[in-house]
Design an enzyme around this catalytic site. Structure first.
Site, PDB file in Angstrom:
ATOM      1  N   HIS A  74      65.663   6.517  22.941  1.00  0.00           N
ATOM      2  CA  HIS A  74      67.041   7.007  23.128  1.00  0.00           C
ATOM      3  C   HIS A  74      67.851   6.167  24.100  1.00  0.00           C
ATOM      4  CE1 HIS A  74      63.998  10.151  22.419  1.00  0.00           C
ATOM      5  NE2 HIS A  74      64.793  10.423  21.410  1.00  0.00           N
ATOM      6  N   CYS A  96      66.160   1.940  20.819  1.00  0.00           N
ATOM      7  CA  CYS A  96      66.438   1.430  19.466  1.00  0.00           C
ATOM      8  C   CYS A  96      67.536   0.376  19.536  1.00  0.00           C
ATOM      9  CB  CYS A  96      66.879   2.567  18.558  1.00  0.00           C
ATOM     10  SG  CYS A  96      67.285   1.958  16.905  1.00  0.00           S
ATOM     11  N   GLU A 126      70.341  10.184  24.911  1.00  0.00           N
ATOM     12  CA  GLU A 126      71.065   8.989  24.443  1.00  0.00           C
ATOM     13  C   GLU A 126      72.460   8.922  25.079  1.00  0.00           C
ATOM     14  OE1 GLU A 126      71.165   8.177  20.162  1.00  0.00           O
ATOM     15  OE2 GLU A 126      73.136   7.251  20.436  1.00  0.00           O
ATOM     16  N   SER A 222      65.445  17.669  18.709  1.00  0.00           N
ATOM     17  CA  SER A 222      65.797  16.451  17.982  1.00  0.00           C
ATOM     18  C   SER A 222      67.199  16.602  17.399  1.00  0.00           C
ATOM     19  CB  SER A 222      64.766  16.203  16.871  1.00  0.00           C
ATOM     20  OG  SER A 222      65.260  15.275  15.942  1.00  0.00           O
ATOM     21  N   SER A 223      68.135  15.815  17.912  1.00  0.00           N
ATOM     22  CA  SER A 223      69.528  15.929  17.471  1.00  0.00           C
ATOM     23  C   SER A 223      69.647  15.684  15.966  1.00  0.00           C
ATOM     24  CB  SER A 223      70.377  14.912  18.245  1.00  0.00           C
ATOM     25  OG  SER A 223      71.637  14.774  17.672  1.00  0.00           O
ATOM     26  N   ASN A 224      69.066  14.579  15.497  1.00  0.00           N
ATOM     27  CA  ASN A 224      69.278  14.256  14.078  1.00  0.00           C
ATOM     28  C   ASN A 224      68.653  15.300  13.155  1.00  0.00           C
ATOM     29  OD1 ASN A 224      66.728  12.934  12.620  1.00  0.00           O
ATOM     30  ND2 ASN A 224      66.622  12.449  14.800  1.00  0.00           N
ATOM     31  N   SER A 266      62.384  11.504  13.624  1.00  0.00           N
ATOM     32  CA  SER A 266      61.258  11.464  14.565  1.00  0.00           C
ATOM     33  C   SER A 266      60.040  12.251  14.070  1.00  0.00           C
ATOM     34  CB  SER A 266      61.715  12.005  15.923  1.00  0.00           C
ATOM     35  OG  SER A 266      62.502  13.170  15.754  1.00  0.00           O
TER      36      SER A 266
END
Ligand code: 0JX
Ligand code: SF4
EC number: 1.17.7.4
Length: 308
Positions: A74, A96, A126, A222-224, A266
């Protein structure tokens, strides 16, 4: 019961790289290897790496002198990099490359004298990292309402950047509100939302056309993964986030003939298999994988882990 698997789902290139950095560091330097924050937001991944000798900490003060230290996918603030440098910690940076790209964009906009707006979620690592990477103040907006409340004069030269794992649709609305408000505005449109986030969101939309229930395999932090569940719900399909098969509630499936499964960037495929196994314990299932966009992106590892 018919089960459809979204394509693409699960691991993105940034997650594959981040996990490989920890694994290779363990092989090359031997345990323990310290990792600042969950390398990616997934308990199964974190526990597997702990078994191999990784130690997860939230603050560098918990890392002993000279210990090999990995920064999570992040990203981190400059203050964290500086603390590691001042302590002489050997660091492997698993941020990333697509997150680093956003950091660099932010730095460029600031250097051109623009006020910087970050579209993202407060308290997400992030966002903390990105806000702490750019040398200047950053205004965080999370909603169209936040844009309305910005007090900057409308002719201020501004620029925006975004978190990589946002909802494509919500972000479009926020960008439109920014563009309507400010007369001199620059930004990458939604291109900061990474390819993996965008592809998984498109795939869950396709999946939603075929199924009565959607199961998103992913962690609560987990945001996504959360964005995938939200999209299912928004298009009117009952959608649930599950860490693994043990969290499956048979009541969700009472009237379901077709169940869709996807997984956040993830979440490892073994957890998708675990959810399918849990479904099989309820009744017979047939599994098909939907056609979808192929991904062939790979990110290079840090040089110190590939040499010799
Ligand atoms: O909470 P996020 O979606 O940002 O992270 P997660 O679940 O660990 O996914 C992989 C890392 C993504 C970084 O952009
Ligand atoms: Fe990188 Fe996107 Fe994966 Fe985040 S979700 S690690 S930005 S590829």
């Amino acid at each position: 019961m018919e089960v459809f698997l979204a394509q693409p789902r699960g691991f993105c290139a940034g997650v594959v790289r981040a996990i490989e950095i920890v694994e290779r560091a363990l092989e090359k330097y031997g345990p323990p290897v310290y990792v600042r924050h969950e390398i990616v937001h997934n308990k199964y991944v974190v526990e597997s790496l702990k078994k191999k000798g990784a130690i997860f900490v939230e603050d560098l003060s918990e890392v002993p002198p000279k210990a090999v230290t990995v920064f999570s996918a992040h990203g981190v603030a400059r203050s964290v990099e500086e603390e590691a440098a001042s302590r002489g910690l050997p660091v492997l940076n698993a941020t990333c490359p697509l997150v680093t790209k956003v950091h660099n964009q932010g730095k460029r906009y600031i250097s051109k004298g623009r006020a910087l707006i970050l579209i993202g979620h407060a308290d997400h690592p992030e966002v903390e990292g990105t806000m702490g990477q750019v040398p200047g103040p950053v205004l965080l907006v999370q909603s169209v309402q936040d844009v309305a409340e910005l007090t900057l004069p409308v002719d201020t030269p501004v620029a925006y950047i975004t978190q990589t794992t946002l909802s494509v649709d919500d972000t479009k609305d926020i960008i439109a509100a920014l563009q309507a408000k400010f007369t001199d505005i620059q930004g990458p449109d939604i291109r900061d939302i990474c390819y993996a986030t965008q592809n998984r969101q498109s795939a869950v939309r396709e999946l939603s056309k075929l199924v009565d229930v959607i199961l998103v395999v992913g962690a609560a932090n987990s945001s996504n993964s959360n964005r995938l569940r939200e999209i299912g719900t928004e298009v009117g399909v009952a959608s649930y986030l599950v860490a693994d098969g043990s969290e499956l509630n048979p009541d969700w499936l009472k009237d379901a003939k077709a169940v869709g499964i996807t997984a956040g960037a993830s979440a490892p495929e073994v957890l998708v298999d675990d959810v399918i196994e849990a479904l099989r314990r309820i009744g017979p299932v047939t599994v098909s994988v939907l056609p979808g966009r192929e991904e062939n992106i790979e990110f290079r590892l840090p040089a110190e882990l590939t040499a010799g």
